[in-house]
Design an enzyme around this catalytic site. Structure first.
Site, mmCIF file in Angstrom:
data_model
loop_
_atom_site.group_PDB
_atom_site.id
_atom_site.type_symbol
_atom_site.label_atom_id
_atom_site.label_comp_id
_atom_site.label_asym_id
_atom_site.label_seq_id
_atom_site.Cartn_x
_atom_site.Cartn_y
_atom_site.Cartn_z
ATOM 1 C CB ILE A 134 4.514 -2.662 -2.323
ATOM 2 C CG1 ILE A 134 5.252 -1.334 -2.187
ATOM 3 C CG2 ILE A 134 5.388 -3.819 -1.898
ATOM 4 C CD1 ILE A 134 5.676 -1.019 -0.759
ATOM 5 C CB SER A 135 2.043 1.180 -4.710
ATOM 6 O OG SER A 135 1.031 2.048 -5.180
#
Length: 415
Positions: A73-74
């Site tokens: 997610i990052s």
């Protein structure tokens, strides 16, 4: 927070090698971006223990955070796309830049380019990400040159801010938030990985009158936007006779009657071929884009291990379309001389021949109307005056506006 501080001489050598490669491949085209890549220590922004060979690889992204299911997610984006996005936005000393989606390294590059007289703000919705970015920027010597803000960038930034000369969005966005355009100075450029029915292009936009027109585009993938700007896919599972699944993923609307596909993988597979060929090593990414915007029922495919499709991965690509009680997907077969491949479609369902034929017709349309021609993109915010779009312009309706894609006409069509 502990980071692995490699030997300075060794890290500098890898940094120079990366910059040399980006220059040789014409990914870096300006002296300012070259200097930033030779200066900023990328290895201080990745996870402890990451080898220098991986850190300074041209094509490698490096995960920063994963969700409970292990989905990234990052991340620190691959160096090639960071370089291209910065080149796309056209920075110079003294400019102000807003980065949406934080991580640290990219913000340090931006700060290096705009210099002490410039201003960089990096915003992210995830406190873990902003805390990490702030600490690593401090360690690398850029803490007083980048403001890291915890916020959902779908909304206006907290506190007073002058309009920014440039905005870089470093997460996959389904739409352009009105707040971004409000923060963009007149004549400024926004670079955004825009998702168009599941296919992403990193587009540089500049204002022209009441809308945005593209100045550049690149092929790349990004982790999706979180928060209010998120756009979840709808996933439909097709079981085969052994209990394995093929997943159909829809982003911009699910075709009606998907229940008609129950049991479709137990039917006999059919295929059709287009006569459209391509040599080995030649990109056909714009075919994916063409299918995404012109093919009714478009979806992306994923196949579980154990399915027939998984056993044939080298013969198809994860793009297809639902056609009533049948579905087809993009396939290739080798040419007899071994010099390339022919595009076609394979399909399942009672009307598989019709589904495959419809996909082949779109392959042929792309070949005749768009192949080897750079598409132009535009974005029309809600409330702007939109013209009548021609039949060769793809129109995608978003929450806050309309995005369009058009290809220049062929020589015969222009006459």
């Amino acid at each position: 927070m502990k980071t692995l501080r490699h030997n300075d001489a060794s890290a500098a050598k890898h940094r120079d090698t990366l910059a040399d490669t980006l220059l040789a491949n014409k990914i870096i085209t300006s002296a300012e971006v070259e200097r930033a890549f030779r200066t900023v220590p990328r290895h201080l922004f990745v996870a402890e223990g990451t080898p220098l060979e991986d850190t300074y690889n041209v094509d490698n992204s490096v995960a920063i955070k994963r969700d409970p299911d292990g989905v990234i997610i990052s991340s620190t984006s691959a160096a090639y796309i960071q370089a291209r996005m910065i080149e796309q936005v056209g920075l110079a000393a003294g400019m102000s830049v807003l980065e949406i989606g934080s991580g640290g390294f990219n913000a340090a590059l931006l700060a290096e380019i705009v210099g002490p007289a410039g201003h960089v703000v990096s915003v992210d919705i995830d406190r873990d990400v902003t805390d990490r970015a702030r600490e690593l920027l401090d360690q690398a010597g850029y803490g007083n040159r980048v403001d890291v803000v915890l916020a959902d960038a779908e909304n206006p930034l907290p506190g007073p801010h002058e309009p920014f000369d440039a905005i870089l969005v470093t997460v996959g966005a389904w739409d352009l938030a009105p707040a971004w355009l409000a923060h963009l100075a007149e004549g400024g450029t926004i670079v955004v990985p825009l998702r168009m029915n599941g296919v992403t292009r990193v587009i540089g936009f500049r204002r022209e009158g009441g809308h945005l027109v593209s100045t550049s585009s690149e092929v790349a993938g990004f982790v999706p936007m979180q928060g209010e700007g998120a756009r979840d896919e709808r996933v439909f599972l097709l079981p085969d006779r052994n209990g394995h699944h093929v997943k159909l993923r829809f982003e911009d609307g699910v075709p009606p009657g998907l229940q008609l596909l129950d049991g479709v993988l137990t039917t006999e597979r059919t295929e059709a071929w287009s006569g459209v060929t391509i040599k080995h090593g030649v990109s056909f990414a714009d075919l994916h884009l063409w299918l995404a915007v012109f093919m009714p029922g478009f979806c992306r495919l994923a196949a579980d291990e154990g399915t027939d499709l998984a056993a044939e991965r080298k013969g198809w690509f994860p793009f297809g379309a639902v056609h009533g009680d049948s579905f087809a997907y993009l396939a290739v077969r080798p040419l007899p001389d071994g010099g390339g491949s022919e595009f076609g479609a394979r399909a399942y369902g009672v009307h598989g021949v019709a589904a495959a034929t419809a996909l082949v017709e779109q392959i042929q349309a792309w070949d005749g109307q768009a192949r080897d021609r750079e598409p132009a993109f535009a974005y029309w915010p809600a409330g702007s005056d939109r013209p009548e779009f021609g039949k060769d312009t793809a129109v995608l309706f978003k929450m806050h506006g309309v995005s369009t894609i058009s290809w220049p006409p062929t020589a015969s069509a222009a006459r």
